[in-house]
Design a protein around this motif. Sequence first.
Motif, PDB file in Angstrom:
ATOM      1  N   UNK A  41       0.840  -1.188   0.000  1.00  0.00           N
ATOM      2  CA  UNK A  41       0.000   0.000   0.000  1.00  0.00           C
ATOM      3  C   UNK A  41       0.878   1.243   0.000  1.00  0.00           C
ATOM      4  N   UNK A  42       0.567   2.160  -0.885  1.00  0.00           N
ATOM      5  CA  UNK A  42       1.345   3.391  -0.905  1.00  0.00           C
ATOM      6  C   UNK A  42       0.746   4.364  -1.898  1.00  0.00           C
ATOM      7  N   UNK A  43       1.091   5.650  -1.774  1.00  0.00           N
ATOM      8  CA  UNK A  43       0.537   6.648  -2.691  1.00  0.00           C
ATOM      9  C   UNK A  43       1.063   6.458  -4.108  1.00  0.00           C
ATOM     10  N   UNK A  45       2.965   6.717  -7.440  1.00  0.00           N
ATOM     11  CA  UNK A  45       4.313   7.170  -7.745  1.00  0.00           C
ATOM     12  C   UNK A  45       5.333   6.770  -6.710  1.00  0.00           C
ATOM     13  N   UNK A  46       4.940   5.968  -5.707  1.00  0.00           N
ATOM     14  CA  UNK A  46       5.900   5.645  -4.646  1.00  0.00           C
ATOM     15  C   UNK A  46       6.764   4.447  -5.022  1.00  0.00           C
ATOM     16  N   UNK A  47       6.456   3.798  -6.132  1.00  0.00           N
ATOM     17  CA  UNK A  47       7.303   2.693  -6.567  1.00  0.00           C
ATOM     18  C   UNK A  47       6.680   1.313  -6.402  1.00  0.00           C
ATOM     19  N   UNK A  48       5.358   1.266  -6.212  1.00  0.00           N
ATOM     20  CA  UNK A  48       4.700  -0.034  -6.017  1.00  0.00           C
ATOM     21  C   UNK A  48       4.832  -0.920  -7.254  1.00  0.00           C
ATOM     22  N   UNK A  49       4.536  -0.337  -8.422  1.00  0.00           N
ATOM     23  CA  UNK A  49       4.617  -1.144  -9.655  1.00  0.00           C
ATOM     24  C   UNK A  49       6.044  -1.579  -9.907  1.00  0.00           C
ATOM     25  N   UNK A  50       6.986  -0.696  -9.607  1.00  0.00           N
ATOM     26  CA  UNK A  50       8.392  -1.046  -9.778  1.00  0.00           C
ATOM     27  C   UNK A  50       8.744  -2.222  -8.880  1.00  0.00           C
ATOM     28  N   UNK A  51       8.296  -2.156  -7.632  1.00  0.00           N
ATOM     29  CA  UNK A  51       8.593  -3.233  -6.684  1.00  0.00           C
ATOM     30  C   UNK A  51       7.984  -4.550  -7.148  1.00  0.00           C
ATOM     31  N   UNK A 161      -1.253  -5.897  -9.866  1.00  0.00           N
ATOM     32  CA  UNK A 161      -0.941  -4.468  -9.821  1.00  0.00           C
ATOM     33  C   UNK A 161      -2.213  -3.646  -9.980  1.00  0.00           C
ATOM     34  N   UNK A 162      -2.752  -3.172  -8.879  1.00  0.00           N
ATOM     35  CA  UNK A 162      -4.002  -2.409  -8.878  1.00  0.00           C
ATOM     36  C   UNK A 162      -5.006  -2.985  -9.869  1.00  0.00           C
ATOM     37  N   UNK A 163      -5.331  -4.279  -9.702  1.00  0.00           N
ATOM     38  CA  UNK A 163      -6.103  -4.951 -10.764  1.00  0.00           C
ATOM     39  C   UNK A 163      -7.507  -4.395 -10.939  1.00  0.00           C
ATOM     40  N   UNK A 164      -8.065  -3.808  -9.882  1.00  0.00           N
ATOM     41  CA  UNK A 164      -9.463  -3.385  -9.978  1.00  0.00           C
ATOM     42  C   UNK A 164      -9.607  -1.865  -9.974  1.00  0.00           C
ATOM     43  N   UNK A 165      -8.481  -1.155 -10.100  1.00  0.00           N
ATOM     44  CA  UNK A 165      -8.566   0.301  -9.939  1.00  0.00           C
ATOM     45  C   UNK A 165      -9.240   0.968 -11.128  1.00  0.00           C
ATOM     46  N   UNK A 166      -9.322   0.278 -12.274  1.00  0.00           N
ATOM     47  CA  UNK A 166      -9.988   0.887 -13.427  1.00  0.00           C
ATOM     48  C   UNK A 166     -11.491   0.607 -13.415  1.00  0.00           C
ATOM     49  N   UNK A 167     -11.967  -0.071 -12.361  1.00  0.00           N
ATOM     50  CA  UNK A 167     -13.371  -0.482 -12.351  1.00  0.00           C
ATOM     51  C   UNK A 167     -14.189   0.398 -11.410  1.00  0.00           C
ATOM     52  N   UNK A 168     -15.510   0.424 -11.629  1.00  0.00           N
ATOM     53  CA  UNK A 168     -16.350   1.198 -10.727  1.00  0.00           C
ATOM     54  C   UNK A 168     -16.465   0.473  -9.382  1.00  0.00           C
ATOM     55  N   UNK A 169     -16.904   1.198  -8.370  1.00  0.00           N
ATOM     56  CA  UNK A 169     -16.838   0.690  -6.992  1.00  0.00           C
ATOM     57  C   UNK A 169     -17.634  -0.594  -6.793  1.00  0.00           C
ATOM     58  N   UNK A 170     -18.842  -0.668  -7.359  1.00  0.00           N
ATOM     59  CA  UNK A 170     -19.651  -1.881  -7.159  1.00  0.00           C
ATOM     60  C   UNK A 170     -18.982  -3.094  -7.799  1.00  0.00           C
ATOM     61  N   UNK A 194      -1.959  -1.799  -4.191  1.00  0.00           N
ATOM     62  CA  UNK A 194      -3.076  -0.859  -4.280  1.00  0.00           C
ATOM     63  C   UNK A 194      -2.711   0.455  -3.596  1.00  0.00           C
ATOM     64  N   UNK A 195      -3.428   1.512  -3.938  1.00  0.00           N
ATOM     65  CA  UNK A 195      -3.299   2.748  -3.174  1.00  0.00           C
ATOM     66  C   UNK A 195      -4.571   2.976  -2.371  1.00  0.00           C
ATOM     67  N   UNK A 196      -5.470   1.973  -2.413  1.00  0.00           N
ATOM     68  CA  UNK A 196      -6.797   2.126  -1.826  1.00  0.00           C
ATOM     69  C   UNK A 196      -6.843   1.442  -0.458  1.00  0.00           C
TER      70      UNK A 196
END
Lengths: 262, 260
Positions: A41-43, A45-51, A161-170, A194-196
């Motif tokens: 978890x991190x904001x 640009x903090x390097x999550x995808x890189x990690x 890698x943030x697999x559901x971030x492009x989806x709506x909340x429901x 995730x950043x969520x």
Amino acid sequence: MIVRQDGLALGLAGIFHRFSGLLVLDGIDLIIPAGEVTVLLGPSGCGKSTLLGILGGLIAPNHGEVRMSGAVGRDCLNPLTYVFQDFSLLPWRSVAGNVGLVLEDHPMTRAARNDRVAEVLALTGLSEFAAAWPRQLSGGMRQRVGIARALAVRPACLLLDEPFSALDAQTRDLLLEEFSEIITRAGTTTVYVTHNLSEAVRLGQQIVVLSRRPGRVREIFRIDRPVVGRRISDVDLLACEARIWELIRLDAAAAVREIADA
Amino acid sequence: MPDRVAFRGGGFSPATKPLAGIATLVLCVALWQAASWAGWLPKLFLPAPDAIAIALFRLARSGELWLHLGASLSRLAVGWSLGTVAGLALGLAVGLFSIARSPGMAVVSALFPIPKIALVPLFIIWFGIGEGSKIATLALGVFFPTVINTAGAVDNVPRGLIRMGQSFGLPWISIVRKIVLPGALPAILSGFRITSSIAIILLVAAEMIGAERGIGAFVLSAGNLYDTDNLLAGIVVLSALGLCVAWIIGRIERALLAWR
Ligand SMILES: Nc1ncnc2c1ncn2[C@@H]1O[C@H](COP(=O)(O)OP(=O)(O)O)[C@@H](O)[C@H]1O
Ligand SMILES: [Mg+2]
């Protein structure tokens, strides 16, 4: 490193990484226990995808190394398997073709391959859409294909890698629920980026909070109860969410300003 | 409330209307014909559409047209195919391999702007005055744009898809066959539209010297005699050839790119 009898554990030691001068990861030491869901978890640009890229061997770190240990199932075709934020489906292949892609280079009969494709499509609720083109599917359905494709190789460790971030909340809540059931049943080691915050406490057994860039491990939270059966509104999850938020709010605010400056 | 909110537009969306296209062409020809009948266009200045049609009809009936067309079509087929196969091979190499990239692009950038027509005498020395020099002119004219287009098509395949293939451990050859090539195919096919037109344009240059047959040779000899009816009849054939090729490529695109 801690080795459990079942599944694959990963260890990161002394990971430093920079992109042309920009220090992104600043000394990450971390253990991903076997058979658990670890959330990074991190904001932004903090390097999550890189990690995550470093964990799966898609990015070579400047310093440090990744090791894995433990048993890999006999029918596992690709121990470290990704699910991508942008789904990464081939638009010129049908749903079944996209899943079949990752099996075609392994020695198995056509019938066995078709069986396995049908099995993972059924598992992800895609059986009726086997012949559809990706462009005909909604975002949620496309990511189901991404998950089906990942499951088809019987991974020992899933890297998402943030697999559901492009989806709506429901859609995201529904998919999270289905997904947690699938991985719990298979006992697959999972690293979920995730950043969520609410996603993090909903899924994570180990929640690794990263600082803003350059990414460091700030703190590790544990929620030991099983992932299946958790509800976003559960009191313990909300309490954990509040604690994490208290920890990162200053960082998050700074990260927002930093991106605006860039 | 007194003021109505007016519609301000929903984005630009020019519509395709095939009939309007055909109608425009028909209208242009009709105006041209009318101008000829009215006596505004002297025959030598610009022959009338009906005169061109009659010239075409005579050529077709005498069988002359088919001889010329056959000779040109076989040169086009061979020249375009050679140039395309070689161009695809080098374009893929430039798109895929570091060792081919800079050297390949340097050579292509240096040679592409050379007018191939200026090289025809050299080709005649190298490949003889027969078919060799004609095919070489077409093939070379097709080769360079094919290299540039193919390399660009490969470069534009989303890197994320290639990384996806790598992350699943697909062998290199599978990534090329199943991800890079299909991803580059749309751009490669639209490049075929351009290179086939280039080949048709170069036909006249290729058949400039030492050709008895061929639409290009026919157009040139009619031009030398100021036989404008036949000159334009030949040009109409070249234009029709271009339309046919474009139509065929359109069909191929529709068959191969159904997923779009
Ligand atoms: N290939 C790259 N080249 C240069 N900079 C990069 C590259 N990938 C990521 N970055 C930079 O590294 C930082 C971390 O990126 P990333 O790992 O994608 O962050 P996150 O996934 O946490 O949002 C960002 O500032 C990003 O701009
Ligand atoms: Mg990211």
